[in-house]
Design a protein around this motif. Structure first.
Motif, PDB file in Angstrom:
ATOM      1  N   LEU A  54       0.910  -1.206  -0.060  1.00  0.00           N
ATOM      2  CA  LEU A  54      -0.046   0.020   0.133  1.00  0.00           C
ATOM      3  C   LEU A  54       0.924   1.470   0.035  1.00  0.00           C
ATOM      4  CD1 LEU A  54      -2.643  -1.254   2.535  1.00  0.00           C
ATOM      5  CD2 LEU A  54      -3.166  -0.478   0.235  1.00  0.00           C
ATOM      6  N   ASP A  55       1.828   1.195   0.828  1.00  0.00           N
ATOM      7  CA  ASP A  55       2.776   2.539   1.090  1.00  0.00           C
ATOM      8  C   ASP A  55       3.480   2.503  -0.232  1.00  0.00           C
ATOM      9  OD1 ASP A  55       1.858   2.907   3.527  1.00  0.00           O
ATOM     10  OD2 ASP A  55       3.518   2.140   4.409  1.00  0.00           O
ATOM     11  N   THR A  56       4.047   1.568  -0.952  1.00  0.00           N
ATOM     12  CA  THR A  56       4.822   1.893  -2.188  1.00  0.00           C
ATOM     13  C   THR A  56       4.214   2.202  -3.627  1.00  0.00           C
ATOM     14  OG1 THR A  56       6.311   0.122  -1.245  1.00  0.00           O
ATOM     15  CG2 THR A  56       6.693   0.358  -3.716  1.00  0.00           C
ATOM     16  N   LEU A  76      -6.232  -7.732   6.562  1.00  0.00           N
ATOM     17  CA  LEU A  76      -7.271  -6.958   6.287  1.00  0.00           C
ATOM     18  C   LEU A  76      -7.627  -5.699   7.259  1.00  0.00           C
ATOM     19  CD1 LEU A  76     -10.214  -6.907   4.831  1.00  0.00           C
ATOM     20  CD2 LEU A  76     -10.955  -8.503   6.755  1.00  0.00           C
ATOM     21  N   ASP A  77      -7.219  -5.711   8.411  1.00  0.00           N
ATOM     22  CA  ASP A  77      -7.300  -4.715   9.193  1.00  0.00           C
ATOM     23  C   ASP A  77      -6.289  -3.416   8.500  1.00  0.00           C
ATOM     24  OD1 ASP A  77      -8.898  -5.965  10.909  1.00  0.00           O
ATOM     25  OD2 ASP A  77      -7.447  -6.129  12.385  1.00  0.00           O
ATOM     26  N   VAL A  78      -5.033  -3.836   8.096  1.00  0.00           N
ATOM     27  CA  VAL A  78      -4.175  -2.877   7.340  1.00  0.00           C
ATOM     28  C   VAL A  78      -4.754  -2.359   6.093  1.00  0.00           C
ATOM     29  CG1 VAL A  78      -2.070  -2.902   6.038  1.00  0.00           C
ATOM     30  CG2 VAL A  78      -1.995  -4.035   8.537  1.00  0.00           C
ATOM     31  N   PHE A  79      -5.342  -3.242   5.584  1.00  0.00           N
ATOM     32  CA  PHE A  79      -6.167  -2.441   4.243  1.00  0.00           C
ATOM     33  C   PHE A  79      -7.580  -1.609   4.819  1.00  0.00           C
ATOM     34  CE2 PHE A  79      -4.297  -6.340   2.048  1.00  0.00           C
ATOM     35  CZ  PHE A  79      -4.109  -5.694   1.099  1.00  0.00           C
ATOM     36  N   ARG A  80      -8.231  -1.819   5.655  1.00  0.00           N
ATOM     37  CA  ARG A  80      -9.310  -1.078   5.863  1.00  0.00           C
ATOM     38  C   ARG A  80      -8.885   0.150   6.521  1.00  0.00           C
ATOM     39  NH1 ARG A  80     -13.201  -6.167   7.966  1.00  0.00           N
ATOM     40  NH2 ARG A  80     -14.443  -6.118   5.867  1.00  0.00           N
ATOM     41  N   ALA A  81      -7.804   0.204   7.054  1.00  0.00           N
ATOM     42  CA  ALA A  81      -7.046   1.539   8.028  1.00  0.00           C
ATOM     43  C   ALA A  81      -6.185   2.345   6.954  1.00  0.00           C
ATOM     44  CB  ALA A  81      -6.233   0.886   9.216  1.00  0.00           C
ATOM     45  N   SER A  82      -6.060   1.931   5.692  1.00  0.00           N
ATOM     46  CA  SER A  82      -5.120   2.590   5.011  1.00  0.00           C
ATOM     47  C   SER A  82      -5.743   3.816   4.373  1.00  0.00           C
ATOM     48  CB  SER A  82      -4.651   1.616   3.856  1.00  0.00           C
ATOM     49  OG  SER A  82      -4.009   2.506   2.934  1.00  0.00           O
ATOM     50  N   LYS A  83      -5.067   4.910   4.313  1.00  0.00           N
ATOM     51  CA  LYS A  83      -5.504   5.988   3.528  1.00  0.00           C
ATOM     52  C   LYS A  83      -4.808   6.208   1.925  1.00  0.00           C
ATOM     53  CE  LYS A  83      -7.797   7.503   7.118  1.00  0.00           C
ATOM     54  NZ  LYS A  83      -9.418   7.230   6.902  1.00  0.00           N
ATOM     55  N   TRP A 133      -7.650  -1.389  -3.979  1.00  0.00           N
ATOM     56  CA  TRP A 133      -7.585  -2.740  -3.272  1.00  0.00           C
ATOM     57  C   TRP A 133      -8.581  -3.561  -3.352  1.00  0.00           C
ATOM     58  CZ3 TRP A 133     -10.144  -4.085   1.059  1.00  0.00           C
ATOM     59  CH2 TRP A 133     -10.360  -3.276   1.948  1.00  0.00           C
ATOM     60  N   THR A 134      -8.593  -5.069  -3.323  1.00  0.00           N
ATOM     61  CA  THR A 134      -9.572  -5.862  -3.134  1.00  0.00           C
ATOM     62  C   THR A 134      -8.922  -7.052  -2.448  1.00  0.00           C
ATOM     63  OG1 THR A 134     -10.685  -5.224  -5.349  1.00  0.00           O
ATOM     64  CG2 THR A 134     -11.532  -7.076  -3.939  1.00  0.00           C
TER      65      THR A 134
END
Length: 213
Positions: free
Chosen positions: A90-92, A139-146, A151-152
């Motif tokens: 996500l960050d990259t 999944l928690d990481v994805f949902r918290a990401s800005k 993503w899916t």
């Protein structure tokens, strides 16, 4: 499309690779050990590396249409692998023009009743819990990401196993899908097909879905 695939030497990852090539996609497979990937194809390029080694694959991702991650913590034995990899991707990717990320998730976090997950079942095998918990953290990481990444997170049925490709499956959300007999299952080739069907599906952007018969 041009795809970057992590985990092509794994059981599900290899099925995704086969399905992607059969559909005419160009695939750059990023694997820890190139010798473990026996497949050859004119549209397959193999790169040795891992998710955390961003300098080894970023150039390919910048020219791709999507990244697919089918990784597992089993080989190195740490449950931090999955959430850390999710955060790294996500960050990259947030700093590139590539915005599509498909993640092979687990079924443990799917709900069997309001507030009750597959992982909560007393019959859930202890040996599977660390990986299921790692997928839940991812999944928690994805949902918290800005991050500006579409993503899916694609959870399989409770049972994902070898079988014939039928091209048939159902798509759900956070609830476990079961058939008329109460069984939740899908064959690996159909899971791979369902995942790749999401490449252009805007309805699944920034969501967790599940696929099953």
């Amino acid at each position: 499309m041009k795809l970057v695939l992590f985990g092509a030497t794994g059981h599900i990852g290899h099925a995704i690779l086969d399905e992607a090539l059969a559909r005419g996609h160009d695939v750059t497979a990023v694997v820890r050990e190139t010798a473990r990937l026996k497949s050859t194809h004119p549209r397959l390029h193999v790169v040795e590396g891992a998710v955390e080694e961003t300098s080894l694959w970023l150039a390919y991702a910048k020219h791709a249409d999507a990244v697919i991650a089918a990784i597992s913590p089993r080989r190195n034995g740490t449950t931090d692998t999955l959430p850390n990899a999710a955060q790294t991707l996500l960050d990259t990717l947030d700093g590139t023009n590539l915005k599509r990320l498909l993640w092979v998730g687990g079924a443990g976090s799917l709900e069997t009743a309001p507030g009750v997950t597959v992982l909560d079942d007393p019959q859930f095998p202890d040996a599977w819990k660390p990986e299921a918990q790692a997928h839940t953290r991812a999944l928690d990481v994805f949902r918290a990401s800005k991050a500006h990444v579409d993503w899916t997170f694609i959870s399989p049925a409770a049972v994902i196993e070898d079988g014939e490709r039928t091209g048939r499956y159902r798509v759900g959300g956070d609830q476990l899908l079961v058939d008329a007999k109460g069984v939740s299952r899908i064959a690996v080739p159909d899971y791979a097909a369902a995942l790749l069907d999401q490449l252009d599906n805007k309805d699944t952007f920034r969501k967790r879905i599940t696929v099953a018969y």
